[in-house]
Design a protein around this motif. Structure first.
Motif, PDB file in Angstrom:
ATOM      1  N   LEU A  66      40.149  42.186  36.635  1.00 61.49           N
ATOM      2  CA  LEU A  66      41.331  42.036  37.480  1.00 61.49           C
ATOM      3  C   LEU A  66      42.541  42.705  36.841  1.00 61.49           C
ATOM      4  CD1 LEU A  66      42.510  40.934  40.060  1.00 61.49           C
ATOM      5  CD2 LEU A  66      42.840  38.742  38.916  1.00 61.49           C
ATOM      6  N   ARG A  67      42.779  42.430  35.569  1.00 57.48           N
ATOM      7  CA  ARG A  67      43.919  43.056  34.877  1.00 57.48           C
ATOM      8  C   ARG A  67      43.748  44.574  34.768  1.00 57.48           C
ATOM      9  NH1 ARG A  67      48.743  42.393  33.146  1.00 57.48           N
ATOM     10  NH2 ARG A  67      48.305  42.975  31.030  1.00 57.48           N
ATOM     11  N   SER A  68      42.499  45.017  34.600  1.00 68.52           N
ATOM     12  CA  SER A  68      42.249  46.457  34.483  1.00 68.52           C
ATOM     13  C   SER A  68      42.654  47.197  35.745  1.00 68.52           C
ATOM     14  CB  SER A  68      40.772  46.716  34.198  1.00 68.52           C
ATOM     15  OG  SER A  68      40.420  46.175  32.959  1.00 68.52           O
ATOM     16  N   ASP A  69      42.368  46.617  36.894  1.00 66.96           N
ATOM     17  CA  ASP A  69      42.695  47.272  38.160  1.00 66.96           C
ATOM     18  C   ASP A  69      44.098  46.925  38.660  1.00 66.96           C
ATOM     19  OD1 ASP A  69      40.377  48.733  38.458  1.00 66.96           O
ATOM     20  OD2 ASP A  69      39.345  47.149  39.548  1.00 66.96           O
ATOM     21  N   ALA A  70      44.469  45.670  38.566  1.00 74.16           N
ATOM     22  CA  ALA A  70      45.740  45.238  39.150  1.00 74.16           C
ATOM     23  C   ALA A  70      46.949  45.633  38.309  1.00 74.16           C
ATOM     24  CB  ALA A  70      45.734  43.720  39.366  1.00 74.16           C
ATOM     25  N   GLY A  71      46.758  45.732  36.992  1.00 74.91           N
ATOM     26  CA  GLY A  71      47.884  46.072  36.120  1.00 74.91           C
ATOM     27  C   GLY A  71      48.745  44.859  35.836  1.00 74.91           C
ATOM     28  N   GLY A  72      49.936  45.104  35.333  1.00 76.58           N
ATOM     29  CA  GLY A  72      50.848  44.016  34.999  1.00 76.58           C
ATOM     30  C   GLY A  72      51.561  44.292  33.694  1.00 76.58           C
ATOM     31  N   TYR A  73      52.108  43.240  33.120  1.00 77.42           N
ATOM     32  CA  TYR A  73      52.876  43.345  31.884  1.00 77.42           C
ATOM     33  C   TYR A  73      51.984  43.774  30.725  1.00 77.42           C
ATOM     34  CZ  TYR A  73      55.538  41.858  27.792  1.00 77.42           C
ATOM     35  OH  TYR A  73      56.181  41.825  26.590  1.00 77.42           O
ATOM     36  N   HIS A  74      52.494  44.668  29.896  1.00 83.52           N
ATOM     37  CA  HIS A  74      51.823  45.063  28.661  1.00 83.52           C
ATOM     38  C   HIS A  74      52.744  44.753  27.493  1.00 83.52           C
ATOM     39  CE1 HIS A  74      48.343  47.048  30.394  1.00 83.52           C
ATOM     40  NE2 HIS A  74      49.150  47.466  31.356  1.00 83.52           N
ATOM     41  N   ALA A  75      52.218  44.019  26.538  1.00 81.07           N
ATOM     42  CA  ALA A  75      53.007  43.626  25.375  1.00 81.07           C
ATOM     43  C   ALA A  75      53.422  44.857  24.571  1.00 81.07           C
ATOM     44  CB  ALA A  75      52.196  42.675  24.498  1.00 81.07           C
ATOM     45  N   PRO A  76      54.561  44.772  23.880  1.00 77.84           N
ATOM     46  CA  PRO A  76      55.057  45.925  23.132  1.00 77.84           C
ATOM     47  C   PRO A  76      54.251  46.258  21.879  1.00 77.84           C
ATOM     48  CG  PRO A  76      56.515  44.051  22.835  1.00 77.84           C
ATOM     49  CD  PRO A  76      55.502  43.652  23.864  1.00 77.84           C
ATOM     50  N   ASN A  77      53.469  45.289  21.370  1.00 81.29           N
ATOM     51  CA  ASN A  77      52.648  45.582  20.195  1.00 81.29           C
ATOM     52  C   ASN A  77      51.391  44.707  20.207  1.00 81.29           C
ATOM     53  OD1 ASN A  77      53.201  43.028  18.746  1.00 81.29           O
ATOM     54  ND2 ASN A  77      55.269  43.872  18.516  1.00 81.29           N
ATOM     55  N   VAL A 168      38.263  30.196  36.859  1.00 84.27           N
ATOM     56  CA  VAL A 168      38.311  31.432  37.642  1.00 84.27           C
ATOM     57  C   VAL A 168      39.699  31.619  38.243  1.00 84.27           C
ATOM     58  CG1 VAL A 168      37.437  32.575  39.719  1.00 84.27           C
ATOM     59  CG2 VAL A 168      35.847  31.472  38.138  1.00 84.27           C
ATOM     60  N   TRP A 169      40.230  30.578  38.853  1.00 80.70           N
ATOM     61  CA  TRP A 169      41.543  30.699  39.480  1.00 80.70           C
ATOM     62  C   TRP A 169      42.641  30.892  38.447  1.00 80.70           C
ATOM     63  CZ3 TRP A 169      41.043  26.484  43.837  1.00 80.70           C
ATOM     64  CH2 TRP A 169      40.334  27.030  44.913  1.00 80.70           C
ATOM     65  N   SER A 170      42.444  30.366  37.248  1.00 82.96           N
ATOM     66  CA  SER A 170      43.436  30.583  36.185  1.00 82.96           C
ATOM     67  C   SER A 170      43.523  32.056  35.803  1.00 82.96           C
ATOM     68  CB  SER A 170      43.099  29.741  34.949  1.00 82.96           C
ATOM     69  OG  SER A 170      43.307  28.365  35.222  1.00 82.96           O
ATOM     70  N   ALA A 171      42.414  32.770  35.855  1.00 80.17           N
ATOM     71  CA  ALA A 171      42.452  34.217  35.587  1.00 80.17           C
ATOM     72  C   ALA A 171      43.350  34.910  36.604  1.00 80.17           C
ATOM     73  CB  ALA A 171      41.039  34.803  35.622  1.00 80.17           C
ATOM     74  N   ILE A 172      43.253  34.472  37.852  1.00 78.04           N
ATOM     75  CA  ILE A 172      44.120  35.037  38.898  1.00 78.04           C
ATOM     76  C   ILE A 172      45.578  34.661  38.636  1.00 78.04           C
ATOM     77  CG2 ILE A 172      44.630  35.031  41.375  1.00 78.04           C
ATOM     78  CD1 ILE A 172      41.632  34.409  41.845  1.00 78.04           C
ATOM     79  N   VAL A 173      45.801  33.416  38.261  1.00 74.53           N
ATOM     80  CA  VAL A 173      47.166  32.948  37.983  1.00 74.53           C
ATOM     81  C   VAL A 173      47.785  33.750  36.844  1.00 74.53           C
ATOM     82  CG1 VAL A 173      48.548  31.010  37.125  1.00 74.53           C
ATOM     83  CG2 VAL A 173      46.796  30.616  38.873  1.00 74.53           C
ATOM     84  N   TRP A 174      47.019  33.963  35.748  1.00 74.84           N
ATOM     85  CA  TRP A 174      47.572  34.716  34.617  1.00 74.84           C
ATOM     86  C   TRP A 174      47.867  36.155  34.997  1.00 74.84           C
ATOM     87  CZ3 TRP A 174      50.063  32.231  31.279  1.00 74.84           C
ATOM     88  CH2 TRP A 174      49.656  30.971  30.854  1.00 74.84           C
ATOM     89  N   SER A 175      47.079  36.715  35.898  1.00 75.57           N
ATOM     90  CA  SER A 175      47.388  38.063  36.386  1.00 75.57           C
ATOM     91  C   SER A 175      48.698  38.050  37.165  1.00 75.57           C
ATOM     92  CB  SER A 175      46.249  38.586  37.266  1.00 75.57           C
ATOM     93  OG  SER A 175      45.108  38.831  36.486  1.00 75.57           O
ATOM     94  N   GLY A 176      48.898  37.006  37.959  1.00 82.27           N
ATOM     95  CA  GLY A 176      50.158  36.856  38.691  1.00 82.27           C
ATOM     96  C   GLY A 176      51.341  36.691  37.751  1.00 82.27           C
ATOM     97  N   VAL A 177      51.150  35.938  36.676  1.00 81.86           N
ATOM     98  CA  VAL A 177      52.197  35.781  35.665  1.00 81.86           C
ATOM     99  C   VAL A 177      52.514  37.148  35.055  1.00 81.86           C
ATOM    100  CG1 VAL A 177      52.712  34.801  33.378  1.00 81.86           C
ATOM    101  CG2 VAL A 177      51.703  33.359  35.163  1.00 81.86           C
ATOM    102  N   GLY A 178      51.485  37.967  34.841  1.00 79.45           N
ATOM    103  CA  GLY A 178      51.681  39.322  34.328  1.00 79.45           C
ATOM    104  C   GLY A 178      52.501  40.175  35.282  1.00 79.45           C
TER     105      GLY A 178
END
Length: 195
Positions: A66-77, A168-178
């Motif tokens: 999900l993060r690979s395709d949807a994208g989101g925040y990337h940490a600075p380091n 499973v739904w938490s993975a979606i939630v964390w992507s939304g947080v991203g």
């Protein structure tokens, strides 16, 4: 760490194993393997220590694509990346163990909100990966399919294992947080550039 990768790839060039023009590509690949491999290994160790290795694997199997395709925040380091990754994993594992009257309502509402964010705005690009045209459309379609399948999977898992559904739904939630963190980061960058 960068110097270590440079030494390895320099040795490969000098030994004739790779061409000099491929050196940067190999450095990037080594760095990516360390980041992803280290993250997965340490995540599994956390899952084992918490007595929930199966839920940990389930969370990673849902979050990574999900993060690979949807994208989101990337940490600075790398340190902050690992810190945020492990914090989200640990909080998810605690959440999956929890049995609260309102747990289903909370996680399903947060996940549904995240599904909507991803469905409307995916993919989010980054400085390292700007997206345009056909590539954007293709990744958007994939992200929408992945998030919808994960939403449905979570719903079906409610029938047999609520903790698995919450994972499973938490993975979606964390992507939304991203997504929210990505948006806030862009707003802050815009303000800094104005001044």
């Amino acid at each position: 760490m960068e110097r270590f990768f440079e030494k390895i790839t320099r040795a490969l060039v000098e030994n004739g194993n790779i061409r000099e023009e491929e050196e940067e590509v190999y450095q990037y690949a080594l760095k990516s393997m360390l980041i992803l491999g280290g993250n997965i290994l340490l995540s599994l160790m956390i899952g084992v220590c918490m007595g929930m290795p199966g839920y940990c694997v389930l969370f990673l199997c849902m979050l990574v694509p999900l993060r690979s395709d949807a994208g989101g925040y990337h940490a600075p380091n790398l340190f902050i990346c690992y810190l945020l990754s492990f914090a989200s994993l640990i909080l998810t594992m605690f959440w999956a163990k929890e049995t609260s009257v309102f747990q289903l309502a909370i996680v399903s509402a947060l996940a549904l909100g995240s599904v909507l964010l991803i469905f409307l705005f995916a993919p989010l690009d980054s400085k390292n990966r700007p997206l345009e045209g056909q590539e954007r459309k293709c990744i958007r379609k994939r992200a929408r399919i992945v998030v919808c399948l994960e939403w449905i999977t979570g719903g079906l898992l409610l029938l047999v294992s609520p903790p698995a559904a919450y994972t499973v739904w938490s993975a979606i939630v964390w992507s939304g947080v991203g997504y929210i963190a990505w948006y806030l980061e862009r707003k802050i960058e815009a303000r800094v550039e104005k001044h």
